[in-house]
Structures are given as C-alpha cells and as structure tokens.
Design a protein around this motif. Sequence first.
Motif, PDB file in Angstrom:
ATOM      1  N   GLU A  77       0.927  -1.098   0.144  1.00 53.74           N
ATOM      2  CA  GLU A  77       0.075   0.045   0.020  1.00 53.74           C
ATOM      3  C   GLU A  77       0.862   1.376   0.041  1.00 53.74           C
ATOM      4  O   GLU A  77       0.766   2.155  -0.778  1.00 53.74           O
ATOM      5  CB  GLU A  77      -1.087  -0.167   1.501  1.00 53.74           C
ATOM      6  CG  GLU A  77      -1.993   1.260   1.183  1.00 53.74           C
ATOM      7  CD  GLU A  77      -2.880   1.044   2.359  1.00 53.74           C
ATOM      8  OE1 GLU A  77      -2.652   0.125   3.295  1.00 53.74           O
ATOM      9  OE2 GLU A  77      -3.668   2.107   2.701  1.00 53.74           O
ATOM     10  N   GLU A  78       1.924   1.283   0.853  1.00 54.53           N
ATOM     11  CA  GLU A  78       2.854   2.314   0.983  1.00 54.53           C
ATOM     12  C   GLU A  78       3.659   2.627  -0.334  1.00 54.53           C
ATOM     13  O   GLU A  78       3.700   3.900  -0.889  1.00 54.53           O
ATOM     14  CB  GLU A  78       3.825   2.176   2.021  1.00 54.53           C
ATOM     15  CG  GLU A  78       4.614   3.265   2.440  1.00 54.53           C
ATOM     16  CD  GLU A  78       5.715   3.156   3.544  1.00 54.53           C
ATOM     17  OE1 GLU A  78       6.056   1.884   3.568  1.00 54.53           O
ATOM     18  OE2 GLU A  78       6.598   4.059   3.502  1.00 54.53           O
ATOM     19  N   GLN A  81       1.195   4.231  -2.776  1.00 55.93           N
ATOM     20  CA  GLN A  81       0.917   5.664  -2.229  1.00 55.93           C
ATOM     21  C   GLN A  81       2.126   6.527  -2.988  1.00 55.93           C
ATOM     22  O   GLN A  81       1.819   7.465  -3.269  1.00 55.93           O
ATOM     23  CB  GLN A  81       0.817   5.786  -1.001  1.00 55.93           C
ATOM     24  CG  GLN A  81      -0.656   5.177  -0.431  1.00 55.93           C
ATOM     25  CD  GLN A  81      -0.911   5.228   1.106  1.00 55.93           C
ATOM     26  OE1 GLN A  81       0.188   5.251   1.792  1.00 55.93           O
ATOM     27  NE2 GLN A  81      -2.018   5.064   1.544  1.00 55.93           N
ATOM     28  N   ASN A  82       3.336   5.987  -2.604  1.00 57.32           N
ATOM     29  CA  ASN A  82       4.438   6.693  -3.078  1.00 57.32           C
ATOM     30  C   ASN A  82       4.640   7.038  -4.626  1.00 57.32           C
ATOM     31  O   ASN A  82       5.163   7.809  -5.133  1.00 57.32           O
ATOM     32  CB  ASN A  82       5.918   5.821  -2.568  1.00 57.32           C
ATOM     33  CG  ASN A  82       6.141   6.270  -1.101  1.00 57.32           C
ATOM     34  OD1 ASN A  82       5.685   7.177  -0.577  1.00 57.32           O
ATOM     35  ND2 ASN A  82       6.822   5.137  -0.436  1.00 57.32           N
ATOM     36  N   LYS A  85       2.203   9.487  -5.564  1.00 54.58           N
ATOM     37  CA  LYS A  85       2.736  10.888  -4.802  1.00 54.58           C
ATOM     38  C   LYS A  85       3.947  11.454  -5.680  1.00 54.58           C
ATOM     39  O   LYS A  85       3.970  12.527  -5.796  1.00 54.58           O
ATOM     40  CB  LYS A  85       3.478  10.631  -3.443  1.00 54.58           C
ATOM     41  CG  LYS A  85       3.725  11.680  -2.591  1.00 54.58           C
ATOM     42  CD  LYS A  85       3.851  11.284  -1.233  1.00 54.58           C
ATOM     43  CE  LYS A  85       4.291  12.556  -0.303  1.00 54.58           C
ATOM     44  NZ  LYS A  85       5.645  13.137  -0.549  1.00 54.58           N
ATOM     45  N   TYR A 130      -3.396  -1.020  -5.338  1.00 51.57           N
ATOM     46  CA  TYR A 130      -2.757  -0.071  -4.628  1.00 51.57           C
ATOM     47  C   TYR A 130      -2.588   1.139  -5.299  1.00 51.57           C
ATOM     48  O   TYR A 130      -2.937   2.197  -4.694  1.00 51.57           O
ATOM     49  CB  TYR A 130      -1.368  -0.464  -3.956  1.00 51.57           C
ATOM     50  CG  TYR A 130      -1.530  -1.645  -2.872  1.00 51.57           C
ATOM     51  CD1 TYR A 130      -2.249  -1.683  -1.654  1.00 51.57           C
ATOM     52  CD2 TYR A 130      -0.596  -2.767  -3.023  1.00 51.57           C
ATOM     53  CE1 TYR A 130      -2.434  -2.725  -1.115  1.00 51.57           C
ATOM     54  CE2 TYR A 130      -0.756  -4.046  -2.066  1.00 51.57           C
ATOM     55  CZ  TYR A 130      -1.484  -3.674  -1.118  1.00 51.57           C
ATOM     56  OH  TYR A 130      -1.591  -4.885  -0.108  1.00 51.57           O
ATOM     57  N   CYS A 131      -2.050   0.999  -6.393  1.00 52.46           N
ATOM     58  CA  CYS A 131      -1.827   2.181  -7.308  1.00 52.46           C
ATOM     59  C   CYS A 131      -3.097   2.763  -7.751  1.00 52.46           C
ATOM     60  O   CYS A 131      -3.097   4.194  -7.672  1.00 52.46           O
ATOM     61  CB  CYS A 131      -1.100   1.991  -8.402  1.00 52.46           C
ATOM     62  SG  CYS A 131       0.585   1.333  -8.190  1.00 52.46           S
ATOM     63  N   ALA A 134      -4.579   4.570  -4.645  1.00 54.59           N
ATOM     64  CA  ALA A 134      -3.870   6.159  -4.542  1.00 54.59           C
ATOM     65  C   ALA A 134      -4.428   6.957  -5.711  1.00 54.59           C
ATOM     66  O   ALA A 134      -4.446   8.339  -5.296  1.00 54.59           O
ATOM     67  CB  ALA A 134      -2.377   5.856  -4.387  1.00 54.59           C
TER      68      ALA A 134
END
Length: 307
Positions: A77-78, A81-82, A85, A130-131, A134
Amino acid sequence: MSVSFDGRVAVVTGAGSGLGRSHAKVLASRGVKVVVNDLGGDVSGQGGSNRAADEVVKEIADAGGIAVANYDSVASEEGGQNIIKTALDNFGTVDILINNAGNVRDKSFAKMDLENFTALMDVHLMGAVYCTKAAWPAMLENRFGRVVMTSSSAGLFGSHGHTNYASAKMSLVGFMHGLIQEGSKKNVLVNAIAPMALTRMTEQVMSPKLAPMMQPEYVSAMVAFLSSDECDLSGQIVECGMGYYSKVQIVEGAGVLLGNGEVPTPETIQDNWGAISDMSGAQPYRHAGQVSRAVFHKMKDEGFLSQ
Ligand code: NAI
C-alpha cells in the motif's frame, strides 16, 4: 482522426523494461509527463536496482520528453501511495495510470509453494489495487482518468503451469468490472489489455520467427489510444500485439428454465446440458443487475411468474 493528451500526467508501473518501457516512451513522445516506476528486479521479482527506471527516464529526456523515476514496489500500500505521490509532487496531478508491473513464477500447481501463489497476487492484483486506490481521488476530482489493467490470455483462457499468474491476471478483469460504474460517471475509464510481445518475460517461450513482429510498441499503440482524451470506452478487454487487435468479451447464453417452478434434479441438469450450454443467443451484459433482470423477464415470458 487524431488522439490527444492535453498536458496529461501518466504513471506507468514496471516501466523499466519491456512493455512498460515502451508505453512510457510512447506516451512521453506525445507530450505526456510520465512517472517511470520500476523496482528493477529480475523476471521473478527478486532483487532491485534504480538503474532500470533511471535509464528509461534518460531515454525519454534525451528524446525531448519529461519523466521522473520512482523505485517503489507496487506490491504494498505504501509503495502504491509513493508511486502516485511522485506524480502529484512533480507534476501536480495524475490523469493516466498504466498498471503494468508484474513478474512470473511458473510451476505446475502440484509443485507450487503457496508463497509463490500469493506473491503473484500481490504484485499483479494488489499492485494494481494499491496504485489505483492512490490515484482514484485525483481522477474523480479532475473528472478525468484513464486506467489500463494488464491482463493476459493466460488468465482469460488458461495456460499450463500458470495457476498463480492466470488467477492474478483474470482477477484484474474482475477489478476492472467493479470499477467501471463508479468511474464512468466521472469520466474515469478503465480498460484491460491482454498483450503479446517479446520481452525478457516471454523470450524463452516465443518463437524467434515472430520476433520482428513482437515489438512492445504494437501493444503501446493500444495503450496510448485507451489513455487518450478521445477514448470514451470503459470495461473493454483487448488482446493486442504483433499488429493484431481483438476485443475479448464475456457473454452469457440465453439459458433455459428448468423444473417447472420446482428445484430440478441433477438428472434434469444432465438431460438439459445441451440447452444450458447453447451459446447461439449469447449476449454480453454491462453489469450484474442486467443478468437478474433478463432472468426475471424470461420467467415472466415463459409463465413462471404471474404477469
Ligand atoms: P518485463 O519483465 O520486461 O517487465 C516487467 C517490469 O515490471 C520489469 O521491469 C520489473 O522490474 C517490473 N516489476 C516487477 N515487479 C514489480 C514491482 N513489484 N514493482 C514495480 N515494478 C515491478 O515483462 P513484460 O513482458 O514487459 O511484462 C509487462 C506486463 O505485461 C506484466 O504485467 C506481464 O505479466 C504482462 N504480460 C506480458 C506479456 C508478454 O507477451 N510480454 C503477455 C501477457 C501479459
């Protein structure tokens, strides 16, 4: 006719080699600002290096395009998000997401460790989840989004030794189907490709005779069209590569009502398999509700329900 990308920003996952590299370069050549994501591992997803993404960013810059690198894995997930971002921080938004990152760990199901099954679900399905999760808020807010899932004929039709890969790839079609209605209202369109191209992933199984026609760019032309401002399609599955482009569709037969209002026996099912499996009146449905409505109308028409 022409397609345009009107100052758009794209994220291409797994863009350090093969198909993703080609997608990123084709989009950048049309003026799209691109995040080149790649963790730089081997074909089974082991290891990692910044080099793969950095080289593609340099190739794009040398050709006059705009790109930045991101080295996160899509499989957390992180990481997702990155990756998004990176687009928001560098280019202010995200308009296009090409969920392309993936790897393979082939083995017969009998010999496969479950770890290698979940690893593939994590990178192909959850990586895309996840992507997309985000990127979704920015796309809804902008009332513009183009998401491309990278499925595979191995998932759509089956392939020996690929239970993990086939499951992961077909689950992307389910993910797409779930997103269509939520996204379409706000011009966020989601489609899937089943590519065919010569890359490090397929070089062991592809005939060298086909190599000249198996350039990833044949696939990237479809990806670019599906990402363009002019594309108004959502929920399409397209087989593409080698100059061949074909829509794949899930259809349901006209079906048959059995049992005259009573639960039919297994023998009745056996006796009627011909009618159950007759695909002559087959048709696609846009969502699950249409299937129940069709059955309801059939029941009314055939006197199974009071008018
Ligand atoms: P490839 O191995 O050249 O490219 C895949 C890229 O994804 C690599 O650069 C790799 O480092 C990256 N990647 C892998 N795991 C990652 C992760 N967790 N996070 C970020 N990046 C990651 O292979 P190819 O052929 O270009 O594959 C691209 C996609 O197309 C894959 O999803 C693959 O399953 C799919 N595909 C390819 C076909 C073909 O004919 N080449 C056929 C059907 C599907």
